[in-house]
Motif scaffolding. Structure first.
Motif, PDB file in Angstrom:
ATOM      1  N   ASN A  54       0.816  -1.223   0.000  1.00 41.62           N
ATOM      2  CA  ASN A  54       0.000   0.000   0.000  1.00 41.62           C
ATOM      3  C   ASN A  54       0.848   1.270   0.000  1.00 41.62           C
ATOM      4  O   ASN A  54       0.324   2.359   0.253  1.00 41.62           O
ATOM      5  N   GLY A  55       2.129   1.119  -0.286  1.00 38.79           N
ATOM      6  CA  GLY A  55       2.990   2.279  -0.439  1.00 38.79           C
ATOM      7  C   GLY A  55       2.932   2.802  -1.865  1.00 38.79           C
ATOM      8  O   GLY A  55       1.991   2.521  -2.618  1.00 38.79           O
ATOM      9  N   ALA A  56       3.960   3.566  -2.250  1.00 39.12           N
ATOM     10  CA  ALA A  56       3.965   4.163  -3.589  1.00 39.12           C
ATOM     11  C   ALA A  56       5.397   4.344  -4.073  1.00 39.12           C
ATOM     12  O   ALA A  56       6.328   4.485  -3.268  1.00 39.12           O
ATOM     13  N   VAL A  57       5.556   4.349  -5.403  1.00 32.96           N
ATOM     14  CA  VAL A  57       6.858   4.607  -6.004  1.00 32.96           C
ATOM     15  C   VAL A  57       6.716   5.698  -7.059  1.00 32.96           C
ATOM     16  O   VAL A  57       5.696   5.786  -7.746  1.00 32.96           O
ATOM     17  N   VAL A  58       7.753   6.525  -7.148  1.00 33.11           N
ATOM     18  CA  VAL A  58       7.804   7.620  -8.116  1.00 33.11           C
ATOM     19  C   VAL A  58       9.018   7.372  -8.998  1.00 33.11           C
ATOM     20  O   VAL A  58      10.150   7.304  -8.515  1.00 33.11           O
ATOM     21  N   LEU A  59       8.785   7.237 -10.313  1.00 30.77           N
ATOM     22  CA  LEU A  59       9.818   6.756 -11.226  1.00 30.77           C
ATOM     23  C   LEU A  59       9.952   7.670 -12.442  1.00 30.77           C
ATOM     24  O   LEU A  59       8.961   8.220 -12.932  1.00 30.77           O
ATOM     25  N   ASN A  60      11.171   7.779 -12.952  1.00 36.33           N
ATOM     26  CA  ASN A  60      11.487   8.672 -14.069  1.00 36.33           C
ATOM     27  C   ASN A  60      11.227   7.984 -15.415  1.00 36.33           C
ATOM     28  O   ASN A  60      11.965   7.091 -15.821  1.00 36.33           O
ATOM     29  N   ARG A  61      10.183   8.433 -16.091  1.00 36.25           N
ATOM     30  CA  ARG A  61       9.817   7.863 -17.381  1.00 36.25           C
ATOM     31  C   ARG A  61      10.822   8.229 -18.471  1.00 36.25           C
ATOM     32  O   ARG A  61      10.920   7.539 -19.492  1.00 36.25           O
ATOM     33  N   ASP A  62      11.583   9.278 -18.287  1.00 33.22           N
ATOM     34  CA  ASP A  62      12.535   9.720 -19.308  1.00 33.22           C
ATOM     35  C   ASP A  62      13.802   8.874 -19.338  1.00 33.22           C
ATOM     36  O   ASP A  62      14.590   8.976 -20.283  1.00 33.22           O
ATOM     37  N   ASP A  63      14.020   8.080 -18.302  1.00 35.04           N
ATOM     38  CA  ASP A  63      15.224   7.266 -18.240  1.00 35.04           C
ATOM     39  C   ASP A  63      14.963   5.908 -18.880  1.00 35.04           C
ATOM     40  O   ASP A  63      14.179   5.106 -18.360  1.00 35.04           O
ATOM     41  N   HIS A  64      15.634   5.640 -19.988  1.00 31.50           N
ATOM     42  CA  HIS A  64      15.374   4.407 -20.744  1.00 31.50           C
ATOM     43  C   HIS A  64      15.638   3.160 -19.906  1.00 31.50           C
ATOM     44  O   HIS A  64      14.847   2.206 -19.945  1.00 31.50           O
ATOM     45  N   ASN A  65      16.736   3.141 -19.178  1.00 29.39           N
ATOM     46  CA  ASN A  65      17.087   1.942 -18.405  1.00 29.39           C
ATOM     47  C   ASN A  65      16.076   1.640 -17.308  1.00 29.39           C
ATOM     48  O   ASN A  65      15.910   0.482 -16.916  1.00 29.39           O
ATOM     49  N   LEU A  66      15.407   2.672 -16.818  1.00 30.50           N
ATOM     50  CA  LEU A  66      14.363   2.483 -15.818  1.00 30.50           C
ATOM     51  C   LEU A  66      13.018   2.164 -16.464  1.00 30.50           C
ATOM     52  O   LEU A  66      12.327   1.217 -16.076  1.00 30.50           O
ATOM     53  N   PHE A  67      12.653   2.934 -17.499  1.00 26.75           N
ATOM     54  CA  PHE A  67      11.344   2.746 -18.121  1.00 26.75           C
ATOM     55  C   PHE A  67      11.238   1.387 -18.809  1.00 26.75           C
ATOM     56  O   PHE A  67      10.143   0.835 -18.948  1.00 26.75           O
ATOM     57  N   SER A  68      12.368   0.815 -19.213  1.00 24.25           N
ATOM     58  CA  SER A  68      12.344  -0.507 -19.834  1.00 24.25           C
ATOM     59  C   SER A  68      11.913  -1.593 -18.855  1.00 24.25           C
ATOM     60  O   SER A  68      11.577  -2.709 -19.265  1.00 24.25           O
ATOM     61  N   LEU A  69      11.883  -1.258 -17.577  1.00 31.24           N
ATOM     62  CA  LEU A  69      11.460  -2.223 -16.546  1.00 31.24           C
ATOM     63  C   LEU A  69       9.974  -2.087 -16.207  1.00 31.24           C
ATOM     64  O   LEU A  69       9.498  -2.696 -15.252  1.00 31.24           O
ATOM     65  N   ARG A  70       9.235  -1.301 -16.985  1.00 30.74           N
ATOM     66  CA  ARG A  70       7.856  -0.963 -16.612  1.00 30.74           C
ATOM     67  C   ARG A  70       6.969  -2.199 -16.454  1.00 30.74           C
ATOM     68  O   ARG A  70       6.085  -2.226 -15.584  1.00 30.74           O
TER      69      ARG A  70
END
Length: 448
Positions: free
Chosen positions: A215-231
């Protein structure tokens, strides 16, 4: 629980107390009624501030005796093996925790906001901390830099329920933490002496996100390819743990509003502020207070920090030590000073990083007009393999690639003033001293 031990154990001792994380944690113990002592190899300005707060610190060889009455020992991650004080503590049965283990126990006692990412952690943590403090939420803060807002320290003691924490991925430290809210600014090929490759880094960040409480939350950078590829993986993880996911981007309307308020340069800092903006919205902080905090934030130590002038040139100090950080920081200076030449003085940090990212380092200095490269800094306490690539090798590689680029190897950094003088008049230039090692001492010598 560390919090329950405060009535039982009178003295906490910190091995490696000059470290930016360990020193911050030591101040938490001091603020919660513990007597605090520490040891480290070197005297630093931060250690002097700790002494002024009443912390007893021994400086010198690691053979110093363990303080009498020590009931708890916390040690930095570079002091794990063969430290005599730690060996004695364990032999006596004194509870001993690594820094990540101790902080992990703290995250259980708070509603923790943990900020992770290969780059931008300190700035994002600092903006969130500034925002919550100005909003009256009175957070406790452990951050990897010193802030003017904290009296030149890297810790804030608060009475509110929130702990704002910079969550470092080095040696998988952040996998000890249990946050309620988590931020990931980006993922890059960093700390490859630990992770070996990008896939391993990405897996570690996914494990970090799996540590977020249900029930927590995460805030993630969509502009970062290496991160967004883990969506896809993030989506599955979030569904299983009932975690809210918010992706942010510089294309969002919030970024346009932030541009009107932010006072620190660089697109990457707009992105960092945007992450803080989303955290503020999740916690119900009014937008006016969020934007007011972003406008009030003056930057932190060694993050494009203006230190003074040398022969008419503004001198900045920056912690950048990874090729990505170097490039975006130099671009930020170009943006801030479009009519001046940028002189970069860089000290590589850790031979293993230079070796593994050598190709990326060769183009990292492209935005600089003139560059001086110092010998590699070897972090004390870290075991490194024999140096396979040197600063001189890097200099030669860039010169071969760009023969007309003014870029030189400075084997003797004590000759920095002469080297800068040889580049010509400095009044139309900006000097940035860059690196995560002891280059700050050469900055001090310039601006005296």
């Amino acid at each position: 629980m560390l919090t329950s031990m405060t009535r039982q154990r009178p003295l906490a001792h910190f091995i490696g107390i000059a470290g930016i994380g360990v020193s911050s944690l030591a101040q938490w113990f001091l603020a919660h009624g513990w007597a605090v002592s520490g040891w480290d190899r070197l005297q630093t300005p931060l250690v002097r501030r700790l002494k002024q707060k009443g912390i007893r610190v021994k400086i010198g060889t690691p053979g110093a005796p363990l303080p009498r009455g020590a009931g708890l020992v916390v040690y930095g991650q570079t002091f794990i093996s063969n430290n005599p004080q730690l060996t004695r503590a364990r032999a006596k049965g004194i509870p001993s925790f690594s820094y990540p283990e101790a902080v992990g126990k703290l995250t259980d006692a708070y509603s923790t906001i943990a900020v992770a990412g290969s780059h931008g952690k300190s700035t994002t943590t600092s903006i969130i901390a500034t925002m919550l403090a100005r909003a009256g939420l009175d957070p406790t803060v452990i951050v990897g830099t010193t802030l003017k807002e904290f009296g030149g320290l890297n810790f804030r003691s608060g009475k509110g329920p929130y702990l704002v924490l910079e969550a470092d991925e080095y040696k998988r430290a952040f996998l000890r933490y249990s946050p309620t809210l988590a931020v990931v600014t980006n993922i890059d090929r960093e700390h490859l002496d630990v992770y070996r490759n990008l896939c391993a880094v990405q897996r570690a960040f996914l494990k970090f996100l799996s540590r977020v409480r249900p029930n927590g939350a995460v805030v993630l950078n969509r502009d970062d390819h290496n991160l967004f590829s883990l969506r896809s993986s993030v989506r599955k993880l979030a569904a299983a743990r009932h975690i809210r996911v918010a992706w942010y981007s510089l294309r969002d309307s919030g970024a346009r509003r932030i541009r009107k308020y932010i006072r620190i340069p660089g697109e990457y800092n707009i992105s960092n502020a945007l992450a803080a903006f989303h955290i503020g919205r999740m916690l119900g902080v009014p937008e006016a207070k969020i934007l007011g905090a972003i406008r009030a934030y003056r930057g932190s130590e060694r993050r494009l920090e203006f230190r003074g002038t040398y022969q008419g040139a503004p001198v900045f100090d920056d912690y950048a030590h990874h090729p990505t950080e170097i490039r975006v920081t130099l671009c930020a200076l170009k943006e801030k000073f479009p009519r001046k030449k940028i002189v970069c003085v860089f000290q590589p940090h850790q031979a293993e990083r230079l070796y593994r990212l050598f190709r990326e380092f060769r183009s990292a200095f492209d935005p600089a007009d003139e560059t001086l490269i110092l010998p590699v800094y070897k972090p004390p306490g870290r075991r490194e393999e024999k140096m396979r690539i040197t600063s001189e090798d890097l200099t030669k590689a860039i010169q071969k690639q760009q023969p007309s680029k003014p870029l030189f190897y400075l084997a003797h950094p004590e000759n920095l003033k002469k080297a800068l003088g040889a580049l010509g008049a400095l009044h139309a230039k900006v000097v940035v001293m860059m690196g995560a090692g002891d280059i700050v001492h050469y900055t001090d010598s310039l601006i005296r």
